[in-house]
Design an enzyme around this catalytic site. Sequence first.
Site, PDB file in Angstrom:
ATOM      1  N   GLY A   1      -9.458  -4.673  10.642  1.00 16.05           N
ATOM      2  CA  GLY A   1      -8.275  -3.971  11.133  1.00 16.05           C
ATOM      3  C   GLY A   1      -8.087  -4.165  12.615  1.00 16.05           C
TER       4      GLY A   1
ATOM      5  N   CYS B   1      -6.506   7.359   4.944  1.00 18.95           N
ATOM      6  CA  CYS B   1      -5.917   7.689   6.242  1.00 18.95           C
ATOM      7  C   CYS B   1      -6.313   9.100   6.663  1.00 18.95           C
ATOM      8  CB  CYS B   1      -4.400   7.564   6.199  1.00 18.95           C
ATOM      9  SG  CYS B   1      -3.646   7.836   7.819  1.00 18.95           S
TER      10      CYS B   1
ATOM     11  N   GLN C   1       0.831  -1.205   0.000  1.00 21.54           N
ATOM     12  CA  GLN C   1       0.000   0.000   0.000  1.00 21.54           C
ATOM     13  C   GLN C   1       0.867   1.257   0.000  1.00 21.54           C
ATOM     14  OE1 GLN C   1      -2.349   1.880   3.260  1.00 21.54           O
ATOM     15  NE2 GLN C   1      -4.130   1.091   2.146  1.00 21.54           N
TER      16      GLN C   1
ATOM     17  N   GLY D   1     -14.836  -1.507   8.708  1.00 25.32           N
ATOM     18  CA  GLY D   1     -15.288  -0.668   9.804  1.00 25.32           C
ATOM     19  C   GLY D   1     -16.204  -1.393  10.770  1.00 25.32           C
ATOM     20  N   ASP D   2     -15.746  -1.559  12.003  1.00 25.04           N
ATOM     21  CA  ASP D   2     -16.554  -2.069  13.118  1.00 25.04           C
ATOM     22  C   ASP D   2     -16.810  -3.569  13.108  1.00 25.04           C
ATOM     23  OD1 ASP D   2     -16.674   0.532  13.954  1.00 25.04           O
ATOM     24  OD2 ASP D   2     -18.802   0.840  13.508  1.00 25.04           O
TER      25      ASP D   2
END
Length: 342
Positions: free
Chosen positions: A228, A102, A72, A205-206
């Site tokens: 993540g 980011c 990345q 996410g989450d």
Amino acid sequence: MVKIGNISLGEFPLLLAPMEDVSDPPFRLVCKENGADLMYTEFISSEGLIRHAAKSVQKLDIFEYERPIGIQLFGSDVETMGECAKIATNAHPDLIDINYGCPVKNVACRGAGAALLQDIPKMVEMTSAVVQATHLPVTVKTRLGWNDETKNVEEVAERLQDVGIQALTVHGRTRAQMYKGEADWTLIAKIKENPRIKIPIFGNGDIDSPEKALEYRNRFGIDGIMIGRAAIGYPWIFNEIKHYFATGEKLPAPSIEQRVEAARKHLTFSIKWKGERLGILEMRRHYSNYFKGLPNFKEHRMRLVQSLDINEIMDILNQIPVIFEGFVLEKQVIKVEYAGVD
């Protein structure tokens, strides 16, 4: 079957997010062994790479066990990003990923990461430059938009597909949200439902449990999930999700012995990769994550982080199952905000 270019990822792949100061090769090892289907390096500064900065160059290190693996990149200059794509290609990853997500100040305020969500033409130009600079598949990770008033990810998806990206991961927050509030996957679902979109769409996410992974897969129709923070200190989450998808049953939480074994393996590879002293030092940030929830663990953590003797550290790790014999440690979700978690 989900494919990125010629890379086959199975029916519903689980991706490990690129996380600064977390997703280095030792961490990726334990995640790969526990079911991650596609992983990424820590994000690499194009400016650092073009200057051959040691830290940026070292992040190019990849190993055969990691495949498929993506490198990345992030940056603010179109030409530099194109040149860095060539450098990254020479490290022989399976794909190149661009970070447009980011949100942290020292990245976004320099015109990189999520800042590009404020300049879609430049984002398109930069993406095109990277695509043209490599023969590898190019993917993108981004957010819903800069803030609630500029949620432009649907336009982003179409325009970046048009210039050649082969997959898109969307974190369900805006840059303004940083890591706060609940991730909103409804726009991610709209992208997937768009008849113009032909590339895989991954949600991020989450996701911190098998139940939520199944709910979001069924509810939003995405092609896969990127995980993540929930994998920090808990690499077992990938296999737990896969088992739950296949059987509808939850695997038991890893035993303390399994946690010790993962930490030991992580440490061993850290030393092999960076040398004994640096490998030991860089492992220190992970102990509290592997053993989060153990009562009165502070004393043992302090011993682990104060020692530079590998044999002493291994002895301390080996003592943990004996000291906490019979204690059942349930999963503890790590909520630390790391710079590279976008």
